[in-house]
Scaffold this active site. Sequence first.
Site, PDB file in Angstrom:
ATOM      1  N   TYR A  96       0.867  -1.189   0.000  1.00  0.00           N
ATOM      2  CA  TYR A  96       0.000   0.000   0.000  1.00  0.00           C
ATOM      3  C   TYR A  96       0.897   1.230   0.000  1.00  0.00           C
ATOM      4  CZ  TYR A  96      -3.269   3.576   1.783  1.00  0.00           C
ATOM      5  OH  TYR A  96      -4.022   4.712   1.954  1.00  0.00           O
ATOM      6  N   ASP A 105       9.391   3.022  -1.248  1.00  0.00           N
ATOM      7  CA  ASP A 105       8.413   3.659  -0.373  1.00  0.00           C
ATOM      8  C   ASP A 105       8.817   3.324   1.063  1.00  0.00           C
ATOM      9  OD1 ASP A 105       4.769   3.629  -0.034  1.00  0.00           O
ATOM     10  OD2 ASP A 105       6.382   4.350   1.260  1.00  0.00           O
ATOM     11  N   LYS A 160       5.326   9.481   8.178  1.00  0.00           N
ATOM     12  CA  LYS A 160       5.232   8.940   9.555  1.00  0.00           C
ATOM     13  C   LYS A 160       6.322   9.492  10.485  1.00  0.00           C
ATOM     14  CE  LYS A 160       2.887   4.832   7.789  1.00  0.00           C
ATOM     15  NZ  LYS A 160       1.528   4.757   8.340  1.00  0.00           N
TER      16      LYS A 160
HETATM   17  P1  KE4 Z   1      -0.281   8.530   4.622  1.00  0.00           P
HETATM   18  O1  KE4 Z   1      -0.876   9.267   3.444  1.00  0.00           O
HETATM   19  O2  KE4 Z   1      -1.318   7.717   5.358  1.00  0.00           O
HETATM   20  O3  KE4 Z   1       0.539   9.431   5.533  1.00  0.00           O
HETATM   21  O4  KE4 Z   1       0.787   7.486   4.021  1.00  0.00           O
HETATM   22  C1  KE4 Z   1       0.393   6.576   3.045  1.00  0.00           C
HETATM   23  C2  KE4 Z   1       1.343   5.394   3.082  1.00  0.00           C
HETATM   24  C3  KE4 Z   1       2.314   5.307   2.106  1.00  0.00           C
HETATM   25  N1  KE4 Z   1       3.199   4.287   2.104  1.00  0.00           N
HETATM   26  C4  KE4 Z   1       3.162   3.330   3.070  1.00  0.00           C
HETATM   27  C5  KE4 Z   1       4.165   2.219   3.031  1.00  0.00           C
HETATM   28  C6  KE4 Z   1       2.189   3.390   4.089  1.00  0.00           C
HETATM   29  O5  KE4 Z   1       2.151   2.419   5.042  1.00  0.00           O
HETATM   30  C7  KE4 Z   1       1.256   4.433   4.108  1.00  0.00           C
HETATM   31  C8  KE4 Z   1       0.165   4.538   5.150  1.00  0.00           C
HETATM   32  N2  KE4 Z   1       0.028   3.455   6.040  1.00  0.00           N
HETATM   33  C9  KE4 Z   1      -1.300   3.232   6.590  1.00  0.00           C
HETATM   34  C10 KE4 Z   1      -1.363   1.958   7.428  1.00  0.00           C
HETATM   35  N3  KE4 Z   1      -0.370   1.028   7.193  1.00  0.00           N
HETATM   36  C11 KE4 Z   1      -1.758   4.415   7.374  1.00  0.00           C
HETATM   37  C12 KE4 Z   1      -2.946   4.177   8.270  1.00  0.00           C
HETATM   38  C13 KE4 Z   1      -4.206   4.700   7.650  1.00  0.00           C
HETATM   39  O6  KE4 Z   1      -4.407   4.558   6.420  1.00  0.00           O
HETATM   40  O7  KE4 Z   1      -4.999   5.248   8.440  1.00  0.00           O
END
Ligand code: KE4
Length: 435
Positions: free
Chosen positions: A144, A239, A267
């Site tokens: 993701y 990523d 993060k």
């Molecule tokens: P954000 O847009 O949520 O800050 O990041 C997206 C993203 C991009 N790449 C990776 C590897 C990620 O894990 C994420 C976001 N992770 C999720 C859960 N694993 C965030 C939690 C959520 O969607 O509320």
Amino acid sequence: MKRKKSERLFAKAQTLMPGGVNSPVRAFKAVGGNPLFIAKASGSKIYDADGNKFIDYVASWGPLILGHAHPRIVKAIARYAARGTSYGAPTELEIVMAEKVSKAIPSMETLRMVSSGTEAVMSAIRLARGYTGRNKIVKFEGCYHGHADSLLVKAGSGLLSLGIPECPGIVPELAKFTLNLPYNGAGEVRELFAREGGEIACVIVEPVAGNMGVVPPQPGFLKTLREVTRKSGTLLIFDEVITGFRLSLGGAQELYNIKPDLTCLGKIIGGGLPAGAYGGPRKIMESVAPLGPVYQAGTLSGNPLAMAAGIEMLNLMSKKKVYADLEKKSQKLCDGLRKNAETLGIPARFTRVGSMFSMFFTDKEIVDYASVKTSDTEMFKRYFNAMLEEGIYLAPSQFEAGFVSTAHTDEDIETTVSAAKRALKKAKTCNKMNR
Ligand code: KE4
């Protein structure tokens, strides 16, 4: 466990926000019941609206590697808030942040700050397409990368076929440029690149997958990606939104000694505030506006409070022994959880890289999305809820990563392991009763 206040808040939230949440995974859909509304957090603990206390392994999905409300981070935010929260103009803090990131991750010779991981990935994909003049991108099943259109695309009929929209609203004409391959599928990667490598703008990969639960790269997988992309003029994008500063100061690329063309961060670099970044060699990043033609912008990009928190976070993560401490605690936790499952004769697989870990209720070796999907999600659901009753807060989905922080004490780990044994027993018994 008292949940009245959370229930009441959730009922109200649902009248105002889709599903009562501001991000879907928070809604507890995969584990049943209603989400807990969190009132405060400190160190390794979170406290919900009903006053229940939990040892937290979600860490806001990764950012809180130093635990919640770290005094030095809170102080930095307060100090800069008093100077104004945003100017929409450059600040010295952004230079300090960029310098720290580039020093820790040398492949990010220059970088651009944004406000989320999604924004970082979306911008890196646009840059790769703009820089190479190609349209096709490759991602891996189970990974993701945020919710930008080109990344919400699943594999078409045949694995190598062009992508189809993962949800309504994604234009099929765009989705078809996204190809999905199996994670750890070095053979499939070679096959694809032999056929159409010259048409592919970039490959984007979680160097350690964290969004199907933790799935480490098999030996040679990342090296294969680096080789085929270099040969075909395709950009390799790591990523590292989860793995950046989580696995080491230099992220997964330092751990596995693979230098990508572009890196996406999020993060941890915001210290718990909204921040993301993408970057790479000057010759690629020079294509980004206002220097080059690839446009990308953001009102709150490089926000001073997020920079102040992130800089403090990186300062603290640069201290000696931090990663050794995280490794020791994470190993102790996972060894204990594994022992529980073995003692109780429950089929389970454990994956861990540094302080990110997962437990899958399956006896299949965990190597890709297909193997992850053999997990018994009903068993996970019972286990998750039994752990909640025990005061342990896990990610509300089998397909997410757990995170250990420097704030977790040995006592927290011991408490978690003994709670997990009781929770496993309960989950196993309930399973028998339901038969
Ligand atoms: P954000 O847009 O949520 O800050 O990041 C997206 C993203 C991009 N790449 C990776 C590897 C990620 O894990 C994420 C976001 N992770 C999720 C859960 N694993 C965030 C939690 C959520 O969607 O509320």
